[in-house]
Design a protein around this motif. Structure first.
Motif, PDB file in Angstrom:
ATOM      1  N   ASN A 209       0.823  -1.207   0.000  1.00 36.82           N
ATOM      2  CA  ASN A 209       0.000   0.000   0.000  1.00 36.82           C
ATOM      3  C   ASN A 209       0.860   1.261   0.000  1.00 36.82           C
ATOM      4  OD1 ASN A 209      -2.883  -0.668  -0.011  1.00 36.82           O
ATOM      5  ND2 ASN A 209      -2.426  -1.809   1.852  1.00 36.82           N
ATOM      6  N   TYR A 210       1.931   1.220   0.770  1.00 37.80           N
ATOM      7  CA  TYR A 210       2.879   2.352   0.772  1.00 37.80           C
ATOM      8  C   TYR A 210       3.424   2.595  -0.639  1.00 37.80           C
ATOM      9  CZ  TYR A 210       7.937   3.295   0.609  1.00 37.80           C
ATOM     10  OH  TYR A 210       9.196   3.686   0.235  1.00 37.80           O
ATOM     11  N   GLN A 211       3.841   1.531  -1.324  1.00 37.08           N
ATOM     12  CA  GLN A 211       4.353   1.681  -2.691  1.00 37.08           C
ATOM     13  C   GLN A 211       3.294   2.293  -3.604  1.00 37.08           C
ATOM     14  OE1 GLN A 211       5.617  -2.462  -3.397  1.00 37.08           O
ATOM     15  NE2 GLN A 211       7.676  -1.679  -3.747  1.00 37.08           N
ATOM     16  N   ARG A 212       2.058   1.833  -3.451  1.00 37.05           N
ATOM     17  CA  ARG A 212       0.951   2.326  -4.273  1.00 37.05           C
ATOM     18  C   ARG A 212       0.738   3.826  -4.058  1.00 37.05           C
ATOM     19  NH1 ARG A 212      -4.871   1.834  -3.470  1.00 37.05           N
ATOM     20  NH2 ARG A 212      -4.471   0.938  -1.418  1.00 37.05           N
ATOM     21  N   LEU A 213       0.801   4.261  -2.790  1.00 36.79           N
ATOM     22  CA  LEU A 213       0.590   5.672  -2.486  1.00 36.79           C
ATOM     23  C   LEU A 213       1.742   6.537  -3.000  1.00 36.79           C
ATOM     24  CD1 LEU A 213      -1.108   7.871  -1.145  1.00 36.79           C
ATOM     25  CD2 LEU A 213       0.080   7.363   1.010  1.00 36.79           C
ATOM     26  N   VAL A 214       2.973   6.090  -2.797  1.00 36.07           N
ATOM     27  CA  VAL A 214       4.115   6.890  -3.256  1.00 36.07           C
ATOM     28  C   VAL A 214       4.122   7.008  -4.778  1.00 36.07           C
ATOM     29  CG1 VAL A 214       6.630   6.995  -3.370  1.00 36.07           C
ATOM     30  CG2 VAL A 214       5.517   6.431  -1.210  1.00 36.07           C
ATOM     31  N   SER A 215       3.708   5.947  -5.475  1.00 31.57           N
ATOM     32  CA  SER A 215       3.598   6.035  -6.930  1.00 31.57           C
ATOM     33  C   SER A 215       2.575   7.103  -7.329  1.00 31.57           C
ATOM     34  CB  SER A 215       3.187   4.674  -7.512  1.00 31.57           C
ATOM     35  OG  SER A 215       4.206   3.716  -7.308  1.00 31.57           O
ATOM     36  N   HIS A 216       1.506   7.202  -6.549  1.00 31.53           N
ATOM     37  CA  HIS A 216       0.497   8.240  -6.802  1.00 31.53           C
ATOM     38  C   HIS A 216       1.096   9.630  -6.603  1.00 31.53           C
ATOM     39  CE1 HIS A 216      -3.434  10.167  -6.899  1.00 31.53           C
ATOM     40  NE2 HIS A 216      -3.180  10.719  -5.728  1.00 31.53           N
ATOM     41  N   TRP A 217       1.829   9.814  -5.503  1.00 26.19           N
ATOM     42  CA  TRP A 217       2.465  11.115  -5.261  1.00 26.19           C
ATOM     43  C   TRP A 217       3.455  11.451  -6.383  1.00 26.19           C
ATOM     44  CZ3 TRP A 217      -0.949  12.702  -2.357  1.00 26.19           C
ATOM     45  CH2 TRP A 217      -1.250  12.233  -1.091  1.00 26.19           C
TER      46      TRP A 217
END
Length: 402
Positions: free
Chosen positions: A305-313
């Protein structure tokens, strides 16, 4: 996290309750963070003699030294402590983590993992952690910090570039990068500020909508006011510096908010091999709030989930979000640091290559590691525990036959 005040307050408390084990242990931790390791070590040693059923100082002792033999007197004593049936599980878990660290030093990896696993199991039972709810929180951040919102509110925050946000998963090298950069003559640090999350919470409480839905209610004037509030907190911690680091790893949850408050500031994302990062998390006891780290499957799920969010940022911020890889930083630091300093508009300073000469205080779990020169000892550490990491690797989506 005002360490000088904390030290003074704990000393006053000890005048009132000179035998209180929690106060004695906490004072030792503060002294260690301030670099007064000799007095801290003596406090911990006295405490294990006076309070044999109190496990916390054992972890501090183990973190502060290197073990070379499984027959070490401290290891033998910790094994003996674990046999005490009257010991509370909330204290037993600290001894398990301490033994895990000691046996890892000795390269007895199977026994080290056995104790880390036991300690994590005891810690997990103390917590109420809902992985499904956490995933929904990530979903909401991605939904509400949309490209349209970021475009609508672009350049309405403060034009100040003083803050330098360092974010990432815990144990990804954020403290190391902070201390390396702080060797620069123009760089200060505010440590792990909680103000960004606090300001977000207060904004939500003043609106009818919860966080992050309420961000749609933000105006230019409210962003300016919140930015000013944040800058005041920054100035209190590091007055007069050209750049001031806010090294709260969990601010990766608030990158979009930081970008709205300071559209010209840089956010540095520290990243490290996923297995090494997660294993290092599993080998730590964190303050309350980081509750995802005590089960291998939950840890792997959180990391995804962290990876998913940072990719969004990254998609939203582009070049304003700069990634620093831990492995490159420890292997070949100069080009990494030259590029980063140029990005934030600071000249090269060779002092950054010998940061260990200037470390004064560290108020995170990395307080002993960052006092050492840059080294590659922790790269690929997960391979020592390969056969134990099936649930983690499955949750990460890693092939199990690596």
């Amino acid at each position: 996290r005002d360490l000088d005040s904390a030290r003074n307050l704990y000393r006053q408390l000890l005048q009132v309750e000179p035998k209180n084990p929690s106060v004695r242990n906490s004072l030792g931790q503060v002294l260690a963070s301030l670099g007064d390791e000799a007095e801290a070590r003596q406090l911990f040693r006295d405490l294990i003699q006076d309070e044999p059923l109190f496990g916390e100082p054992w972890l501090n002792i183990a973190r502060a030294r290197h073990f070379t033999s499984i027959d070490d007197p401290d290891i033998r004593q910790m094994r003996s402590v674990l046999k005490r049936r009257q010991m509370n599980p909330s204290q037993t878990l600290y001894v398990h983590f301490a033994l895990g660290k000691a046996l890892d030093d000795c390269k007895d990896y199977d026994q080290a993992f056995f104790h880390y696993d036991k300690g994590n199991g005891l810690r997990r039972r103390e917590l109420q952690f809902d992985a499904d709810e956490v995933e929904r929180q990530f979903d909401r951040l991605i939904e509400w910090f949309s490209p349209k919102l970021m475009e609508t509110l672009s350049q309405k925050g403060s034009s100040k570039t003083q803050p330098l946000f360092i974010v990432g998963m815990p144990r990804s090298g954020t403290t190391l990068l902070e201390q390396v950069l702080c060797a620069h003559r123009d760089m200060g640090t505010a440590g792990e500020l909680r103000d960004l999350a606090r300001i977000a919470r207060n904004f939500a409480q003043s609106n009818e909508k919860p966080w992050p839905e309420c961000i749609t209610e933000a105006s230019g004037s409210s962003l300016q006011a919140m930015a000013s509030e944040y800058l005041a907190a920054l100035e209190l911690r590091a007055p007069g510096s050209v750049r001031v680091i806010d090294k709260m790893p969990q601010n990766f949850l608030h990158v979009g908010f930081a970008a709205l408050l300071f559209p010209d500031a840089t956010v540095v994302h520290c990243t490290r091999d996923p297995l090494d990062t997660c294993l290092s998390n599993y080998f730590q006891i964190f303050p309350r709030g980081i509750d995802f780290a005590y089960g291998l499957s939950e840890l792997g799920r959180y990391y995804r989930n962290y990876q998913r969010l940072v990719s969004h940022w990254q998609a939203l911020l582009g070049e304003r979000l700069v990634t620093v890889r831990y492995e490159q930083l420890v292997s070949d630091p100069e080009p990494v640091l030259r590029t980063l300093l140029k990005t934030i508009g600071l000249p090269w300073d060779p002092a950054c290559l010998s940061h260990q000469d200037t470390v004064q205080r560290v108020d995170t779990l990395s307080l002993y590691q960052v006092r050492q020169p840059l080294n590659v000892e922790s790269k690929g550490r997960w391979r020592n525990y390969k056969k134990h990491l099936g649930p983690l690797r499955e949750a990460l989506g890693e092939p199990l036959d690596i």
